[in-house]
Structure formats: structure tokens, C-alpha cells
Design an enzyme around this catalytic site. Sequence first.
Site, PDB file in Angstrom:
ATOM      1  N   TYR A 142       1.261   3.099  -4.467  1.00 45.68           N
ATOM      2  CA  TYR A 142       1.388   3.256  -3.012  1.00 45.68           C
ATOM      3  C   TYR A 142       0.042   3.689  -2.453  1.00 45.68           C
ATOM      4  O   TYR A 142      -0.406   4.814  -2.665  1.00 45.68           O
ATOM      5  CB  TYR A 142       2.472   4.292  -2.710  1.00 45.68           C
ATOM      6  CG  TYR A 142       2.816   4.496  -1.251  1.00 45.68           C
ATOM      7  CD1 TYR A 142       2.320   3.682  -0.244  1.00 45.68           C
ATOM      8  CD2 TYR A 142       3.668   5.531  -0.885  1.00 45.68           C
ATOM      9  CE1 TYR A 142       2.657   3.883   1.086  1.00 45.68           C
ATOM     10  CE2 TYR A 142       4.017   5.752   0.448  1.00 45.68           C
ATOM     11  CZ  TYR A 142       3.504   4.924   1.422  1.00 45.68           C
ATOM     12  OH  TYR A 142       3.830   5.140   2.738  1.00 45.68           O
ATOM     13  N   LYS A 170       2.299  -1.140  -2.914  1.00 48.71           N
ATOM     14  CA  LYS A 170       2.728  -1.026  -1.523  1.00 48.71           C
ATOM     15  C   LYS A 170       1.466  -0.759  -0.730  1.00 48.71           C
ATOM     16  O   LYS A 170       0.887   0.324  -0.806  1.00 48.71           O
ATOM     17  CB  LYS A 170       3.742   0.104  -1.338  1.00 48.71           C
ATOM     18  CG  LYS A 170       4.168   0.314   0.121  1.00 48.71           C
ATOM     19  CD  LYS A 170       5.080   1.513   0.294  1.00 48.71           C
ATOM     20  CE  LYS A 170       5.420   1.724   1.767  1.00 48.71           C
ATOM     21  NZ  LYS A 170       6.269   2.931   1.976  1.00 48.71           N
ATOM     22  N   ILE A 215       8.058  -2.947   2.408  1.00 50.36           N
ATOM     23  CA  ILE A 215       8.874  -1.737   2.279  1.00 50.36           C
ATOM     24  C   ILE A 215       8.901  -1.151   3.680  1.00 50.36           C
ATOM     25  O   ILE A 215       7.923  -0.584   4.149  1.00 50.36           O
ATOM     26  CB  ILE A 215       8.301  -0.775   1.231  1.00 50.36           C
ATOM     27  CG1 ILE A 215       8.353  -1.453  -0.139  1.00 50.36           C
ATOM     28  CG2 ILE A 215       9.093   0.534   1.216  1.00 50.36           C
ATOM     29  CD1 ILE A 215       7.803  -0.610  -1.279  1.00 50.36           C
TER      30      ILE A 215
END
Length: 302
Positions: A142, A170, A215
Site C-alpha cells: 500500500y 494499492k 480499492i
Amino acid sequence: MSLIHGAFTALITPMHADGSVDFEGFRSLVRMQLEGGINGLVPLGTSGETPTLDEDKEEPELIDIVFSEVRAFEKKHGKKIPVVLGAGSNNTRDAVEYCERAKKAGADAALVVTPYYNKPSDEGIFRHFEAVSKVGIPILVYNIQGRTGRNISTAVLERIAQLPNIAGVKEASGSIDQMMDVILRIKSKRPDFAVMSGDDSLTLPLIAAGGDGVISVVSNLTPSLVTQMVTDALAGDFEKARALHYRLLPFFKAAFVDGNPSSIKYAMNCKGLPAGGLRLPLVEVTDSAKKIIEAALAECNL
């Protein structure tokens, strides 16, 4: 194709007026996501206010609710719903433990954020992900400089992607140029490396450039529309995807007008969905932000 593709919801954590977790509201939210056609779920991330949750009592119950609802849905519909469990920390030992918890719970992957506040060097970032990669569960990196103070450069991500069990990223750098570099330099060589948008408003351009989905924060409110936009884009039907993108664009912006999850929680409360309040240091959005959010809900016909 990787399990991590399509529209995933970064789940909020509903709260009661007294600040306690609304577990039944959370169950209702999970069911709404599944019934709305969402492709995957991401509990215990930033949007879930995880730093304020009790990891011995509240977090295990939230995990149990997600998996019980997902398994029941999968059994009934014969459809796989991947769960990516938040496992981030600025303490590498804790991140390893959270990844072990995710593995034990049966998660399909663990979401591990760049260590925040510490501002580690590139080598420190690499070694952090090297440590969690050894747990034996797929890891979704992330990258969100705005919250962590450190951007993971594509050169560093290339090194991380060569580690075992690194499933993708992400990408919430806010830079479509960086996202395209990741696709060119990593995904083109590793097609199973998922590149997911961490910004709702950049989902369509990222997919057009070869990304795998989002996401999403906005899908807490409208899972069906976000999923349809992503499904259309991944299928190459950009005319339909663009129509949904521009319909939702005012709310993509409003959902972050006064922080996350403060803004999305206010929007959900406006629509009678389980959200409730926030735990300090987060507070309710300002009156001016409320007007922007309300106007966007109306403009987008949500």
C-alpha cells in the site's frame, strides 16, 4: 489472473453514538456489499479507523463477521469473494504479526502500508516488506505518501516485487505517471502483479492504462455502481465506464473533501446506512463540507 482485481471496498467501521463499534451495523454493511456485487472486501484498513480499534477485542470480532458473511455468501452463490485484511504498522514486528493473523484467518492477502511516521530509507522500506513477505500470505503493498510521508518509488517497488508472496500494489500516490511506470516496469513482466487504484477518481484512467481495479472508499455507499464501472472498464467498454465515472465524479471528490473516513461516513449517514460517528482524533466533517457532500449526493443521484 490474480484474485485481486475488480472493485474492492475499503470497509468503514460503523460506530454507535457512544463511540462503541456497531458490530451489527458492520454485518449489515458487509451484506450490502456482497448483495451489491462487490468483487472483494478490505477490512481493517485506514478507512476502518483501525489505529483506534482494540486489537484484542474489537478487531477479532470484525474479522469474524467478515469471514462468516463472506463464506455464507460464497456457499450460497458459488462465487469467490477475496478478502484482503489490513495488516499495516510502522513497527515491522507488529506488521509481521498482523500478516500472520491474516493468514490464520484465511484471508486471501494482507494489505501492508508503507511504515508511517518513521520515514524509513528506501532500504528500510524494502526490508520491511521483505520481513512480511516471509509470512507466507500474498502481500498487497500500500503506497500512500500523503498518509505515510514516504513514496515507494517504482525502483524500490521493482525490488519488492521480486520477493516471494508480493501480489501487487494499492497505488495511492496520486500520480498516474507513477502508476503507468509500475505497469510498464513491473506488471508487463509479471502479469499476475495486481495494480489497484487507491483513489476512486483515478480508477478509470488506471484501468485504461492497464491496471486491475480499485480499492474503493466510495463503494461503501454505492457498491453496485462502482463495481459496474470497473467491470465495464475491465471489459473494454469504456463508453459505459466513462458514463458512470462522470456520473460519480462529483462524489469521488466530495468523499474526501474533509478527510477519510469522516466524509464517507457523513454521506452514509445522510442515506441511512450504517456508519455513525468517529473516534478521536477524527471528528465530524465541517458544516461547509456537509453542504458539498449533500450537493454531490444529489448531483450524482445517489
